[in-house]
Motif scaffolding. Structure first.
Motif, short mmCIF file in Angstrom:
data_model
loop_
_atom_site.label_atom_id
_atom_site.label_comp_id
_atom_site.label_asym_id
_atom_site.label_seq_id
_atom_site.Cartn_x
_atom_site.Cartn_y
_atom_site.Cartn_z
N LEU A 69 0.84 -1.20 0.00
CA LEU A 69 0.00 0.00 0.00
C LEU A 69 0.87 1.25 0.00
O LEU A 69 1.70 1.44 0.89
N PRO A 70 0.72 2.13 -0.99
CA PRO A 70 1.57 3.33 -1.04
C PRO A 70 1.24 4.29 0.11
O PRO A 70 0.11 4.31 0.61
N ASP A 71 2.23 5.07 0.48
CA ASP A 71 2.07 6.01 1.59
C ASP A 71 1.58 7.35 1.05
O ASP A 71 2.29 8.34 1.05
N GLY A 72 0.35 7.36 0.54
CA GLY A 72 -0.22 8.56 -0.05
C GLY A 72 -0.36 8.42 -1.55
O GLY A 72 -0.08 7.36 -2.13
N PRO A 73 -0.81 9.49 -2.23
CA PRO A 73 -0.97 9.44 -3.69
C PRO A 73 0.35 9.18 -4.40
O PRO A 73 1.43 9.46 -3.87
N ILE A 74 0.26 8.62 -5.61
CA ILE A 74 1.45 8.32 -6.40
C ILE A 74 1.36 9.03 -7.75
O ILE A 74 0.28 9.37 -8.22
N ARG A 75 2.52 9.24 -8.37
CA ARG A 75 2.57 9.94 -9.65
C ARG A 75 2.29 9.02 -10.82
O ARG A 75 1.69 9.43 -11.82
N THR A 76 2.76 7.79 -10.74
CA THR A 76 2.52 6.82 -11.80
C THR A 76 2.12 5.50 -11.17
O THR A 76 2.52 5.18 -10.04
N LEU A 77 1.34 4.71 -11.90
CA LEU A 77 0.86 3.45 -11.35
C LEU A 77 1.99 2.49 -10.99
O LEU A 77 1.88 1.72 -10.04
N ASP A 78 3.07 2.52 -11.77
CA ASP A 78 4.17 1.59 -11.52
C ASP A 78 5.28 2.23 -10.69
O ASP A 78 6.44 1.83 -10.78
N GLN A 79 4.92 3.19 -9.86
CA GLN A 79 5.90 3.87 -9.01
C GLN A 79 6.41 2.93 -7.93
O GLN A 79 5.64 2.38 -7.15
N ASP A 80 7.71 2.75 -7.87
CA ASP A 80 8.35 1.89 -6.87
C ASP A 80 8.73 2.74 -5.66
O ASP A 80 8.65 3.97 -5.67
N TRP A 81 9.16 2.05 -4.60
CA TRP A 81 9.62 2.76 -3.41
C TRP A 81 10.91 3.49 -3.70
O TRP A 81 11.82 2.94 -4.35
N SER A 82 11.03 4.73 -3.24
CA SER A 82 12.24 5.51 -3.50
C SER A 82 13.42 5.03 -2.66
O SER A 82 14.57 5.21 -3.04
N ASN A 83 13.14 4.42 -1.52
CA ASN A 83 14.18 3.93 -0.62
C ASN A 83 14.03 2.41 -0.48
O ASN A 83 12.99 1.93 -0.05
N PRO A 84 15.05 1.63 -0.84
CA PRO A 84 14.94 0.17 -0.72
C PRO A 84 14.59 -0.29 0.69
O PRO A 84 14.00 -1.37 0.86
N ALA A 85 14.93 0.51 1.70
CA ALA A 85 14.61 0.13 3.08
C ALA A 85 13.12 0.19 3.37
O ALA A 85 12.67 -0.27 4.42
N GLU A 86 12.34 0.76 2.46
CA GLU A 86 10.90 0.89 2.67
C GLU A 86 10.10 -0.25 2.05
O GLU A 86 8.89 -0.36 2.26
N VAL A 87 10.74 -1.13 1.29
CA VAL A 87 10.03 -2.19 0.58
C VAL A 87 9.39 -3.16 1.57
O VAL A 87 10.09 -3.76 2.40
N PRO A 88 8.08 -3.36 1.52
CA PRO A 88 7.45 -4.37 2.39
C PRO A 88 8.06 -5.74 2.12
O PRO A 88 8.09 -6.21 0.97
N THR A 89 8.53 -6.41 3.17
CA THR A 89 9.31 -7.64 3.00
C THR A 89 8.89 -8.70 4.01
O THR A 89 8.71 -8.40 5.19
N GLY A 90 8.73 -9.92 3.51
CA GLY A 90 8.50 -11.05 4.40
C GLY A 90 7.12 -11.11 5.01
O GLY A 90 6.91 -11.81 6.01
N ASN A 91 6.15 -10.41 4.43
CA ASN A 91 4.79 -10.43 4.97
C ASN A 91 4.04 -11.66 4.45
O ASN A 91 4.35 -12.20 3.39
N GLU A 92 3.02 -12.09 5.20
CA GLU A 92 2.36 -13.36 4.89
C GLU A 92 0.84 -13.26 5.07
O GLU A 92 0.35 -12.68 6.04
#
Length: 673
Positions: free
Chosen positions: A463-486
């Motif tokens: 889930l993005p943290d607010g509105p995004i500029r493009t649909l395929d917008q990735d996280w700007s900081n690799p440390a923010e990538v949701p990881t290991g969720n189940e």
């Protein structure tokens, strides 16, 4: 899917290599399995099962003759059952009502929160927990909530100050055998008969002011708003370039302006909603665009179906209702001899029920919620309207620059959170999306939960943290990538009830996501969707495991999707052991694109597709758009072989879905809502 690119023709059985071709035929899909029943907490003592496993099960390693090994899934299943039995017996022996704090509907927040003198609200218990944490907490802590309905005046918010110490959980759990309902809605009363079977009641105030009432539930059932036409659908004959003025194939009934009447346009894989601001003959003008302007497939066009909700005079069937914007009253058509005063009507008021949010410097961790029901969250039509793009994302213009896209709000949101667990909880009667895992969420788990009657996505991971500029917008900081969720052993059903283009479980721009052993069913569009980039360029989406899910009765309304849908390059991602069947094609689905068991859409690359069982699909079992079979690894799949036919892998099909340990929780529970 959402980009205005020409589409390659689908790969057919004839063009697939031999190992991809169908075996057998399947003319009559079997009837759907009966829905699983809800779960009520079993007797467990002070230390919950989650506490003994660091907020959930882990797969331990064992050593034999100096060699380390990890047990397989069947051994793990036996271990889980044995552990649960031992803990249940132990909890019963020491007393099932032991906890650190207690909450009950007949309690008082001025009391100390003991078993004899419980708190009245979960918020007061949370305050007491924070005080304990601040003083220094060296072990696990449990808040036991007695059965009943807890109506929220605002969302429950958990921050770093609510974090469990070390590896220990702070657990909020339902009392043994009791149903705890955490509600964002208000019970309505004071019904007056207007005429015949039409009754009305004053609308309660909503969060943020006097917003229109858009959802109504009676005795736990979502009620449908009145609709025009009563039978069939409108068809578009002409549409303006700004997607606001639409002409239909028939005359429109009554005065629609200022009444809160809402037009709904059904696109190929999404819908649009807007308030009617003008009517002239067979044409309406919407207050907002009814499409993602600039993109053909998500804009109004001749032939597309539509209908109007909440129009005056539209209550032709018992059980329908509408909100009268002029009088601010809810109008309900009762059945013969039915008295609304004998029913419980609930209007959702809060869009969010629980927010778990830390910071980049200090995450929330080690929270566990067990056996709780979260229900009656609202969804309010945004001022910009709702022009659906895909999977709940919406916007107004498909243009680079300042235009923004938005995800649907979620009733339960996690951000900067790690090692939190929702175990055997229920998320029901939700207006927008149910659960969202956003920025910097690590190793959080939804286990053995029921997620149903949801207006948007069941679960949105990434889930993005607010509105995004493009649909395929990735996280700007690799440390923010949701990881290991189940998401595991969950029953996800009847999602996308308001915005049909949403899905059961969605994951994009995530790493090591596990979507395993779930039962996903009754979806207007896709069951499970992974990835959200329309080309094979690298992104943070990788190593996703979609394994042993039972997915059926999807694509009930829309087109161009499937039981599982993929986009983009996803190295290390595995689709394994899923049983997919009854993928439909509605007579109202617009566009020629078929619906499939698995649809590999644009840019899909790098998947291992292994041991899946697919049959009873309206289109091909597998479809490729702007990617090829050679871009993936294939092993031991069964496509289009009917149950009962020679060679049908019945054991593989039976292994998919909820595991016996968790299935027994659903099936042994009381079926009342």
């Amino acid at each position: 899917m959402a980009r205005p690119r020409p589409r390659a023709p689908p790969v057919t059985r004839a063009t697939l290599p031999l190992r991809f071709r169908s075996i057998g035929s399947y003319a009559t899909p079997p009837k759907s399995t009966a829905p699983l029943r809800p779960w009520i907490a079993p007797p467990v003592g002070r230390a919950t099962l989650a506490e003994h496993t660091k907020c959930g099960f882990e797969r331990p390693a064992f050593s034999a003759v100096g060699l380390a090994f990890r047990p397989g899934p069947h051994i793990i299943s036996v271990m889980k059952k044995t552990m649960l039995l031992l803990l249940t017996l132990w909890g019963t022996a020491i007393g099932v009502e032991q906890a650190d704090y207690y909450v009950a509907t007949d309690g008082a927040d001025t009391q100390p929160g003991t078993l004899e003198k419980p708190f009245a609200s979960i918020g007061r218990a949370q305050q007491a927990v924070r005080e304990r944490v601040e003083k220094g907490l060296s072990g696990p802590l449990t808040v036991l909530i007695r059965g009943g309905r807890y109506e929220l005046s605002e969302p429950l918010r958990f921050g770093p100050q609510d974090t469990g110490p070390g590896q220990h959980c702070i657990t909020y759990t339902a009392a043994a055998g009791e149903s705890v309902r955490i509600c964002g809605g208000t019970i309505m009363g004071d019904w007056k008969r207007d005429q015949d079977n039409l009754w009305s009641c004053p609308a309660p105030a909503s969060e943020g002011g006097n917003r229109p009432v858009r959802q109504l539930y009676a005795d736990g059932r979502r009620l449908n708003r009145g609709v025009f036409p009563a039978e069939g659908l409108l068809r578009i004959t002409k549409a303006s370039s700004d997607a606001r003025t639409i002409e239909f194939d028939r005359d429109l009934a009554g005065d629609l302006v200022g009444t809160g009447a809402e037009v709904v346009i059904i696109h190929n894989w999404s819908i649009a909603r807007g308030i009617i601001a003008g009517v002239e003959g067979r044409s309406i003008t919407s207050a907002t665009p009814l499409g993602w302007v600039g993109h053909h497939w998500t804009c109004p066009a001749p032939g597309k179906p539509a209908f109007i909700e909440n129009a005056p005079g539209s209550l032709g069937k018992a059980g329908q209702w509408r909100f009268d914007a002029k009088t601010r009253r809810v109008v309900y058509r009762a059945a013969d001899e039915q008295a609304p005063a004998t029913m419980q009507f609930v209007v959702p008021r809060l869009e969010q029920l629980v927010v778990i949010r830390g910071t980049a410097e200090r995450a929330v961790s080690n929270l566990c919620f067990r056996g709780l029901t979260f229900e009656h969250a609202a969804w309010n039509l945004p001022q910009r309207g709702y022009a659906g793009i895909q999977a709940g994302y919406n916007g107004t213009k498909n243009e680079p620059g300042d235009e923004l896209e938005y995800a649907m709000p979620v009733a339960v949101e996690l951000a900067h959170a790690r090692d939190c667990v929702f175990e055997q909880c229920r998320f029901l009667r939700i207006g927008a999306s149910a659960v969202g895992l956003g920025v910097a969420t690590f190793r959080n788990r939804l286990v053995g939960c029921e997620i149903g009657d949801v207006g948007g996505n069941g679960v949105h991971i990434g889930l993005p943290d607010g509105p995004i500029r493009t649909l395929d917008q990735d996280w700007s900081n690799p440390a923010e990538v949701p990881t290991g969720n189940e998401v595991s052993n969950c029953y996800v059903h009847h999602c996308a009830q308001e915005n049909f283009g949403c899905v059961g479980v969605y994951a994009a721009f995530t790493e090591d996501t596990r979507i395993i052993h779930n039962h996903v069913a009754h979806m207007p569009y896709t069951g499970v969707s992974v990835g959200f980039r329309w080309d094979p360029s690298p992104s943070s989406q990788k190593n996703c495991l979609v394994e042993y899910n039972h997915i059926h009765d999807c694509m009930i309304r829309l087109a161009d999707g499937g039981g599982i849908y993929t986009l983009g390059y996803q190295p290390g991602t595995i689709l394994r052991g899923n049983h997919i069947h009854d993928i439909h094609r509605s007579e109202y689905a617009h566009g020629g694109a078929p619906n499939n068991g698995i649809f590999f859409d644009e840019g899909s690359l790098g998947f291992l597709v292994e041991g899946n069982v697919i049959h009873g699909t309206s289109g091909e079992a597998i479809r490729f758009n702007q990617n090829r079979p050679e871009g993936h690894v294939w092993r031991g799949n069964s496509f289009d072989s009917a149950p009962g036919a020679a060679g049908f892998p019945k054991d593989s099909a039976a292994h998919a879905g909820i595991e016996p340990l968790y299935e027994s929780f659903f099936q042994s529970a009381d079926n009342s809502r």
